[in-house]
Design a protein around this motif. Structure first.
Motif, PDB file in Angstrom:
ATOM      1  N   PRO A   1      29.921 -17.155 -65.770  1.00 40.92           N
ATOM      2  CA  PRO A   1      31.551 -17.093 -65.982  1.00 40.92           C
ATOM      3  C   PRO A   1      32.128 -16.615 -64.798  1.00 40.92           C
ATOM      4  CG  PRO A   1      29.906 -15.985 -67.851  1.00 40.92           C
ATOM      5  CD  PRO A   1      29.083 -16.194 -66.794  1.00 40.92           C
ATOM      6  N   GLU A   2      31.732 -15.780 -64.039  1.00 37.66           N
ATOM      7  CA  GLU A   2      32.331 -15.172 -62.893  1.00 37.66           C
ATOM      8  C   GLU A   2      32.734 -16.154 -61.984  1.00 37.66           C
ATOM      9  OE1 GLU A   2      31.094 -11.617 -60.992  1.00 37.66           O
ATOM     10  OE2 GLU A   2      31.087 -10.576 -62.604  1.00 37.66           O
ATOM     11  N   THR A   3      31.825 -17.176 -61.379  1.00 37.46           N
ATOM     12  CA  THR A   3      32.229 -18.189 -60.755  1.00 37.46           C
ATOM     13  C   THR A   3      33.370 -19.177 -61.202  1.00 37.46           C
ATOM     14  OG1 THR A   3      30.258 -19.485 -61.432  1.00 37.46           O
ATOM     15  CG2 THR A   3      30.073 -18.195 -59.014  1.00 37.46           C
ATOM     16  N   ALA A   4      33.365 -19.295 -62.501  1.00 36.43           N
ATOM     17  CA  ALA A   4      34.227 -20.048 -63.332  1.00 36.43           C
ATOM     18  C   ALA A   4      35.448 -19.271 -63.285  1.00 36.43           C
ATOM     19  CB  ALA A   4      33.694 -20.427 -64.875  1.00 36.43           C
TER      20      ALA A   4
ATOM     21  N   ALA B   1      37.636 -27.818 -67.167  1.00 35.13           N
ATOM     22  CA  ALA B   1      38.549 -28.970 -66.990  1.00 35.13           C
ATOM     23  C   ALA B   1      39.594 -28.841 -65.956  1.00 35.13           C
ATOM     24  CB  ALA B   1      38.816 -29.481 -68.302  1.00 35.13           C
ATOM     25  N   ASP B   2      39.719 -29.420 -65.007  1.00 33.02           N
ATOM     26  CA  ASP B   2      40.808 -29.273 -64.069  1.00 33.02           C
ATOM     27  C   ASP B   2      41.422 -30.821 -63.856  1.00 33.02           C
ATOM     28  OD1 ASP B   2      42.556 -28.772 -62.089  1.00 33.02           O
ATOM     29  OD2 ASP B   2      41.055 -28.261 -60.643  1.00 33.02           O
ATOM     30  N   GLY B   3      42.566 -30.902 -64.475  1.00 34.66           N
ATOM     31  CA  GLY B   3      43.139 -32.465 -64.374  1.00 34.66           C
ATOM     32  C   GLY B   3      42.172 -33.342 -65.147  1.00 34.66           C
ATOM     33  N   GLY B   4      41.534 -34.320 -64.248  1.00 33.36           N
ATOM     34  CA  GLY B   4      40.854 -35.469 -64.547  1.00 33.36           C
ATOM     35  C   GLY B   4      39.319 -34.972 -64.273  1.00 33.36           C
TER      36      GLY B   4
ATOM     37  N   GLY C   1      46.047 -24.611 -64.383  1.00 30.21           N
ATOM     38  CA  GLY C   1      46.198 -25.573 -65.358  1.00 30.21           C
ATOM     39  C   GLY C   1      44.678 -25.973 -65.605  1.00 30.21           C
ATOM     40  N   ALA C   2      43.759 -25.377 -64.724  1.00 34.84           N
ATOM     41  CA  ALA C   2      42.413 -25.603 -65.189  1.00 34.84           C
ATOM     42  C   ALA C   2      41.887 -24.690 -66.318  1.00 34.84           C
ATOM     43  CB  ALA C   2      41.426 -25.218 -63.969  1.00 34.84           C
TER      44      ALA C   2
END
Length: 455
Positions: free
Chosen positions: A429-432, A418-421, A441-442
């Motif tokens: 997981p690594e790419t995330a 989740a990144d803002g809206g 903030g994400a």
């Protein structure tokens, strides 16, 4: 929905004057049936390696090759002997023994095919491509669903199953090196067939599995594994292709051309009817249709096209060093091995050039509704999640492209951020984590939370 690849017509090649050849059977040392008026063409394929379906499983089910052979009008009765194998290695062994005329396999096995053919005096030529992914997304490293392993560095000292000499092994070697690990020293590599490796992962005798299509997606769909590493992170093309015994190609060019025309027809069918094609392949292989569609669907990980793209030839040249380091081959003359004359003739020069110039559009998410014969595309992950939240009992499968690599994955198996809206999916997981590092903030959210936020 519309296929992700532009539908290109299968043009008829110019008429070919065929010299009268002795009517001996194909398949090297095999002899003609009866009085010599029947010729058997032996095709080796891998039914469960679904990136080869246009030269194997799907092609066989559609009967296009047999129809092309029947239309040759040369007075010969042709029979096709389809031989199914788990990997490319036994196909190469049979080709060099004179038992198979045409085979399909992945990029690394193709190089071994070239090397063995030359070494044993039975040279082969790569004559077309089946499917490809320009970033390498056809190979994935997975771990058990409950595993605490979260990065490649966590594999140090662990048992990792793969098939040595395969494209999946190449992905493992390169990924470990980029992570600062020595593939020969820092892991215990288990050289296993894909099915054996999947069982080893399930039983706990392997900590991770690096494999090619369709095994990672199958295990994820079954809830037995989750992605640890998306092969597209390497940003190196991977593909499968068709190889033919050189002697066969020279003696029976019309037969090889018929095969390549049939392959192009099967490709056109897959592009025009991706859901039906997935169901045909599923019926023939026993694989879940939803898993087949992940790789072969309208937005699937693989792009199917028989044309031999220069990027793929360049990638093949880079692969040689990996196989040499593993002492599986010596030098391979890739330029001599790759021969696009036959497929260019089968498609026609104009169409061939058009295919080389075409590029797949950006991947998009899609939903396969229950009972539907077409999937539904979505412009954004948020829109797809909103649809899923409102139709939870009406969806057969949902797919989303990784926000950075573009690799398609099951929506309920993706790592969601989740990144803002916005809600963004990632295969591994690594790419995330890489995205999180650059976006303050994400944060990672569960699939259930992503659905709730989208509704």
């Amino acid at each position: 929905m519309e296929p992700k690849r532009p539908a290109l017509p299968v043009t008829a090649a110019a008429a070919v004057a065929v010299l009268l050849l002795p009517l001996t059977a194909c398949g090297g040392d095999a002899s003609a049936d009866g009085d010599g008026s029947t010729v058997t063409v032996t095709v080796g394929y891998q039914s469960r390696t679904i990136n080869t379906v246009t030269a194997g499983t799907l092609l066989r089910s559609l009967g296009y090759f047999e129809k092309q052979l029947a239309s040759l009008g040369d007075g010969v009765t042709y029979k096709v002997d389809w031989q199914d194998y788990a990997t490319g290695a036994p196909i190469t062994a049979q080709m060099t023994a004179g038992k198979i005329d045409i085979g399909s396999m992945g990029d690394f096995p193709l190089l071994i095919n070239a090397a063995r053919g030359k070494q044993l005096g039975k040279p082969t030529r790569m004559v077309s491509v089946t499917g490809y992914n320009l970033r390498g997304g056809l190979n994935t490293i997975v771990v058990p669903t409950g595993s605490s392993l979260a990065s490649l560095k966590d594999l140090k000292g662990k048992k990792v199953s793969t098939s040595v000499g395969s494209a999946a092994d190449g992905t493992l070697v390169r990924a470990l090196r980029r992570a600062g690990l020595d593939p020969a020293e820092d892991i215990e590599k288990l050289n296993q067939q894909p099915a054996v490796g999947a069982s080893a992962l399930d039983s706990g005798s392997a900590d991770a599995l690096s494999q090619f299509v369709a095994w990672p997606g199958l295990l994820a769909r079954q809830g037995k594994a989750k992605a640890l590493y998306d092969g597209a992170q390497l940003n190196l093309p991977t593909f499968h292709g068709v190889t033919a015994v050189e002697d066969f190609a020279k003696k029976r060019p019309a037969v090889l051309e018929a095969f390549l025309k049939a392959q192009a027809q099967a490709t056109a069918y897959l592009d025009a009817h991706p859901v039906a094609a997935a169901e045909k392949v599923a019926k023939a292989t026993g694989l879940p249709a939803e898993t087949v569609y992940l790789y072969n669907g309208a937005q699937g990980i693989a792009t199917f096209d028989p044309a031999i793209r220069p990027q793929l030839v360049d990638a093949l040249k880079e692969d040689v060093s990996v196989l040499k380091d593993a002492k599986l081959t010596g030098d391979v003359d890739v330029d001599a091995f790759v021969d696009d004359r036959y497929v260019k003739k089968a498609l026609g020069p104009a169409e061939y050039a058009e295919r080389l110039a075409a590029t797949p559009p950006e991947p998009a998410g899609e939903v396969w509704p229950k009972g539907a014969h077409k999937s539904v595309p979505f412009a954004s992950p948020d829109a797809l999640l909103r649809h899923l939240a409102g139709h939870r009992d009406e969806v057969r499968a949902a797919y989303v492209p990784d926000a950075t690599t573009g690799t398609l994955w099951f929506a309920d198996q993706a790592v969601w951020v989740a990144d803002g809206g916005r809600l963004l999916p990632f295969v591994a997981p690594e790419t995330a984590r890489a995205y999180l590092a650059g976006h303050g903030g994400a944060r990672v959210v569960t699939y259930a939370e992503a659905l709730e936020r989208a509704s």
